[in-house]
Motif scaffolding. Structure first.
Motif, short mmCIF file in Angstrom:
data_model
loop_
_atom_site.label_atom_id
_atom_site.label_comp_id
_atom_site.label_asym_id
_atom_site.label_seq_id
_atom_site.Cartn_x
_atom_site.Cartn_y
_atom_site.Cartn_z
N LEU A 1 1.09 -0.70 -0.05
CA LEU A 1 -0.19 -0.45 0.45
C LEU A 1 0.65 1.14 0.19
CD1 LEU A 1 -3.00 -0.84 2.22
CD2 LEU A 1 -3.42 -0.98 -0.67
N GLN A 2 2.45 0.95 -0.26
CA GLN A 2 3.46 2.09 -0.04
C GLN A 2 2.73 3.53 -1.40
OE1 GLN A 2 6.98 1.35 -1.05
NE2 GLN A 2 7.53 1.13 1.59
N GLY A 3 2.69 4.11 -0.39
CA GLY A 3 2.33 5.50 -1.96
C GLY A 3 0.22 5.90 -1.40
N PHE A 4 0.47 5.24 -1.01
CA PHE A 4 -1.72 5.72 0.13
C PHE A 4 -1.42 6.40 1.15
CE2 PHE A 4 -2.39 2.19 -3.59
CZ PHE A 4 -3.38 2.49 -4.45
N LYS A 5 -1.81 7.19 1.16
CA LYS A 5 -2.45 7.83 2.51
C LYS A 5 -3.02 6.98 3.37
CE LYS A 5 0.04 12.41 2.02
NZ LYS A 5 0.19 13.83 2.66
N ARG A 6 -4.26 6.55 2.05
CA ARG A 6 -5.36 5.77 2.43
C ARG A 6 -5.82 5.39 2.13
NH1 ARG A 6 -9.56 9.92 2.91
NH2 ARG A 6 -10.96 8.39 3.13
N PRO A 7 -6.23 4.14 2.28
CA PRO A 7 -6.59 2.96 1.43
C PRO A 7 -7.75 3.26 -0.28
CG PRO A 7 -7.35 2.21 3.01
CD PRO A 7 -7.12 3.76 3.99
N PRO A 8 -7.11 2.65 -0.95
CA PRO A 8 -7.46 3.24 -1.81
C PRO A 8 -9.34 3.37 -2.53
CG PRO A 8 -5.93 0.98 -2.25
CD PRO A 8 -6.58 1.25 -1.37
N LYS A 9 -9.42 4.19 -3.21
CA LYS A 9 -11.10 3.84 -2.78
C LYS A 9 -12.14 3.62 -3.63
CE LYS A 9 -11.49 9.01 -1.98
NZ LYS A 9 -11.77 8.70 0.18
N GLY A 10 -11.10 2.76 -4.98
CA GLY A 10 -11.94 2.26 -6.01
C GLY A 10 -11.12 0.53 -5.38
N PHE A 11 -11.29 -0.15 -6.29
CA PHE A 11 -11.41 -1.49 -5.97
C PHE A 11 -9.49 -1.63 -6.47
CE2 PHE A 11 -15.06 -2.17 -7.65
CZ PHE A 11 -15.87 -2.57 -6.92
N PHE A 12 -8.68 -2.50 -5.92
CA PHE A 12 -7.33 -2.80 -5.63
C PHE A 12 -6.62 -3.77 -7.14
CE2 PHE A 12 -3.56 -4.71 -4.45
CZ PHE A 12 -2.61 -3.63 -3.42
N LYS A 13 -5.95 -3.37 -7.44
CA LYS A 13 -5.59 -3.82 -8.89
C LYS A 13 -4.54 -4.60 -7.97
CE LYS A 13 -6.58 -0.85 -11.73
NZ LYS A 13 -8.26 -0.26 -11.18
N GLY A 14 -4.86 -6.74 -8.15
CA GLY A 14 -4.01 -7.24 -7.92
C GLY A 14 -5.04 -7.56 -6.89
N SER A 15 -4.47 -9.22 -6.04
CA SER A 15 -4.58 -9.70 -4.70
C SER A 15 -4.59 -9.56 -4.00
CB SER A 15 -4.81 -11.74 -5.46
OG SER A 15 -3.50 -11.31 -4.84
N PRO A 16 -5.19 -9.44 -2.46
CA PRO A 16 -4.92 -9.44 -1.37
C PRO A 16 -3.30 -10.12 -0.94
CG PRO A 16 -6.70 -10.19 -1.22
CD PRO A 16 -6.48 -10.21 -2.80
N ASP A 17 -2.40 -9.92 -0.06
CA ASP A 17 -2.33 -10.93 0.69
C ASP A 17 -2.86 -11.90 1.81
OD1 ASP A 17 0.36 -9.21 0.22
OD2 ASP A 17 -0.24 -8.03 1.36
N LEU A 18 -3.69 -11.90 2.64
CA LEU A 18 -4.79 -13.23 2.07
C LEU A 18 -6.18 -12.60 2.13
CD1 LEU A 18 -4.96 -14.93 5.32
CD2 LEU A 18 -5.53 -12.68 6.51
N ALA A 19 -6.10 -14.13 1.54
CA ALA A 19 -7.51 -13.75 1.28
C ALA A 19 -8.72 -14.41 2.48
CB ALA A 19 -7.65 -14.07 0.01
N VAL A 20 -9.89 -14.68 2.84
CA VAL A 20 -10.29 -15.21 3.78
C VAL A 20 -11.70 -15.36 3.15
CG1 VAL A 20 -11.54 -15.21 5.88
CG2 VAL A 20 -9.29 -14.66 6.05
N GLU A 21 -12.06 -16.54 2.71
CA GLU A 21 -13.66 -17.26 2.08
C GLU A 21 -14.42 -17.97 3.61
OE1 GLU A 21 -15.14 -15.89 -0.30
OE2 GLU A 21 -13.37 -15.03 -1.67
N ILE A 22 -15.29 -17.70 3.40
CA ILE A 22 -16.41 -18.24 4.45
C ILE A 22 -17.47 -18.87 3.49
CG2 ILE A 22 -17.74 -18.41 6.40
CD1 ILE A 22 -16.33 -15.62 7.18
#
Length: 185
Positions: free
Chosen positions: A91-112
């Motif tokens: 998330l370097q370069g972001f002061k806050r999380p992006p407003k839109g969707f993230f380009k790429g996958s998360p480090d951790l994904a949890v599916e229930i």
């Protein structure tokens, strides 16, 4: 029970403006897929999210997101895991999380798993997470009260009530008894 809507080209703005209607929305092979969750499902999301958020914030490791966060895969699919984490480094370069969707996958994904889900249905999504650099996937099965842990598209570990879920290399030091996710009322 999945419900699909006719194929169309969806913009990120359109996807983000979909109503809060009790469904989790994803874009798979150009089709909008809506999956109902339910109360047990959402209760587990809250318990896990709260534990992860406390740990991640305390250690300034990155950010934890809920099921409305979307991740654009290289294939053009948009996945929305029930809980996800992105490291501070990514998330370097972001002061806050992006407003839109993230380009790429998360480090951790949890599916229930919801009542209409199966591990088989999730397999393609799990494969795609790892093809897009996810490091860890947890699949929580509320019915059987177990968690499958993935470091690759094949599960490595099955955790039961007496086991401890841990953050491994993603957030070293994080632990949560599996039983805490399935506490009776």
């Amino acid at each position: 029970m999945e419900t699909t809507v006719a194929k169309k080209i969806w913009t990120e703005k359109e996807l983000m403006s979909l109503p809060e209607n009790g469904y989790k929305h994803e874009l798979i092979n150009g089709e909008l897929v809506m999956v109902p969750a339910g109360m047990e499902h959402e209760n587990i999301v809250i318990k896990l999210s709260a534990a992860l958020e406390r740990f991640v914030s305390e250690h300034k490791l990155g950010a934890v997101f809920g099921s409305n966060a979307g991740y654009w895969m290289k294939s053009g699919n948009l996945h929305s895991p029930n809980v996800s984490f992105i490291s501070k480094k990514r998330l370097q370069g972001f002061k806050r999380p992006p407003k839109g969707f993230f380009k790429g996958s998360p480090d951790l994904a949890v599916e229930i798993l919801s009542p209409s889900d199966t591990i088989e249905n999730l397999h393609e999504k799990i494969v795609e997470y790892f093809e897009n650099d996810t490091k860890l996937v947890w699949v929580i099965n509320p019915e059987e009260q177990v968690i499958l842990v993935y470091h690759s598209p094949r599960p490595d570990m099955l955790l039961r009530g007496s086991d401890i879920l841990n953050g491994e290399g993603i957030f070293t030091g994080f632990t949560l008894p599996v039983s805490e996710l399935f506490v009776e009322l």
